[in-house]
Design an enzyme around this catalytic site. Structure first.
Site, PDB file in Angstrom:
ATOM      1  N   ASP A 183       8.463  20.761 -15.169  1.00 13.33           N
ATOM      2  CA  ASP A 183       7.793  21.586 -16.169  1.00 13.33           C
ATOM      3  C   ASP A 183       7.714  23.010 -15.604  1.00 13.33           C
ATOM      4  OD1 ASP A 183       6.162  22.143 -18.495  1.00 13.33           O
ATOM      5  OD2 ASP A 183       4.469  22.205 -17.105  1.00 13.33           O
TER       6      ASP A 183
ATOM      7  N   ASP B  18       5.435  26.126 -16.962  1.00 19.57           N
ATOM      8  CA  ASP B  18       4.128  26.787 -16.926  1.00 19.57           C
ATOM      9  C   ASP B  18       3.123  25.916 -16.179  1.00 19.57           C
ATOM     10  OD1 ASP B  18       2.725  29.031 -17.512  1.00 19.57           O
ATOM     11  OD2 ASP B  18       2.935  28.850 -19.672  1.00 19.57           O
TER      12      ASP B  18
ATOM     13  N   ASP C 255       2.173  19.517 -14.728  1.00 15.68           N
ATOM     14  CA  ASP C 255       0.756  19.816 -14.502  1.00 15.68           C
ATOM     15  C   ASP C 255      -0.122  19.249 -15.609  1.00 15.68           C
ATOM     16  OD1 ASP C 255       1.713  21.761 -16.425  1.00 15.68           O
ATOM     17  OD2 ASP C 255      -0.170  22.825 -16.116  1.00 15.68           O
TER      18      ASP C 255
END
Ligand SMILES: [Mg+2]
Length: 344
Positions: A26, A28, A225
């Site tokens: 991922d 961001d 995250d």
């Protein structure tokens, strides 16, 4: 069976970058935040790649093209080609292409990433409900997307044209606060039409399938995250996952995670790809779990942590205790005191 956090790849002695052939990262909150590289990301990714791990970047953001994302990563010091970027625009374009005739017209509510992805699948992006589209595709259009675009979507959907969405992330966290994401824009159209779109992005299978098709990964590791997109997407695809604590998930939320939100591994940041990590050991006799110098157990009302050592080891032991106690549910035991001991 409930998963408990593993801290060492099966076979042991290996780092995660050795045990898995491809990292599905991922962006961001994992690689960058607010346009800047997250601490240790650049060096850790360079080392993982030098060790032979293939790195691919998987984003629910449909606005930017793979070229633009790759250029941004390269500028941050992470050399990346467009082929190593997979977007929800690509996943939704494939989904549409499988369900409509070749060369069909598709009404686009969104940005350049969506248009490029549709053309790549041989579809023709159009701008108006009066252009006779056979599908409506909605992706994040950025802050300048005019309100009238939603009206075009509503007109077409009211005529019976099927509706697709790249992703349904409700929010976009930024430096100034929480902005509405594509999921919020999808809700606008849903409320106005009463219709429901087919969705491609994480945590749903079309995104995972797109990622595997494009990377050819045989033993992938999802790195993210966010529990309800990255980690749940890995769970749905039956793929192992690493949660990093550099983004939206904190330790308390991790401990309360239901089974589909429990990562295989947890670490502070991307240095976790490079370490051979200590093991979490279940102590059958007293129901406690040990990791490093820590012992964690579930009391009647709270999680109990004893010992000392590395904070992340304490968290790994707590995850095992919390998730075992919660079974298929969410752990409601108080954890503040235990986490305070770890500074988490
Ligand atoms: Mg993220």
């Amino acid at each position: 069976m409930s998963r408990s956090v593993r801290t060492r790849p099966e076979g042991s002695g290996q780092t995660l970058s050795e045990a898995y052939d491809t990292a599905l990262l991922d962006l961001d909150g994992v690689v960058y935040a607010g346009g800047r590289a997250i601490g240790h990301a650049v060096d850790s990714l360079a080392a993982a790649r030098a060790g032979g791990m293939h790195l691919a970047y998987v984003t629910n953001n449909a606005l930017r093209t793979p070229d633009a994302v790759a250029a941004h990563l390269t500028e941050l010091g992470i050399p990346t080609g467009a082929d190593d970027v997979i977007t929800s625009a690509q996943a939704v374009a494939r989904l549409v292409a499988e369900q409509v005739p070749a060369g069909a017209r598709v009404l686009v509510i969104g940005g350049e990433g969506l248009r490029v992805a549709l053309r790549e699948r041989g579809l023709e992006p159009v701008e108006s409900a009066d252009d006779d589209p056979v599908a409506v595709v909605q992706g994040y259009g950025g802050p300048e997307l005019p309100w009238g675009r939603f009206a075009e979507a509503c007109y077409a959907i009211a005529r019976g044209v099927p509706w697709y969405a790249s992703n349904t992330d409700l929010t976009i966290p930024g430096a100034r606060g929480i902005a509405p994401g594509n999921g919020a824009a999808v809700e606008v159209v849903r409320i106005a039409t009463g219709a429901t779109p087919q969705v491609a992005g994480k945590p749903l299978p079309p995104m995972h399938r797109e990622t595997i098709l494009r990377t050819g990964a045989r033993r992938p590791l999802v790195v993210g995250d966010r529990l309800d997109t990255d980690i749940e997407g890995a769970f749905n695809g039956d793929v192992d996952s690493l949660l990093v604590l550099t983004g939206v998930t904190d330790a308390a939320r991790l401990l309360a995670a239901p089974p589909q939100h429990r990562p295989t591994y947890v670490d502070a940041d991307l240095r976790g790809l490079l370490t051979g990590q200590p093991e979490v050991v279940a102590a059958e006799a007293d129901g406690a779990f040990r990791c490093g110098g820590w012992t964690a157990s579930a009391g009647a009302e709270r999680l109990v942590l004893e010992g000392d050592g590395e904070a992340l080891d304490g968290l790994r032991a707590l995850c095992a205790a919390a998730w075992t106690a919660a079974g298929e549910g969410e752990c409601a035991l108080e954890a503040d005191k235990a986490l305070a001991r770890l500074g988490l």
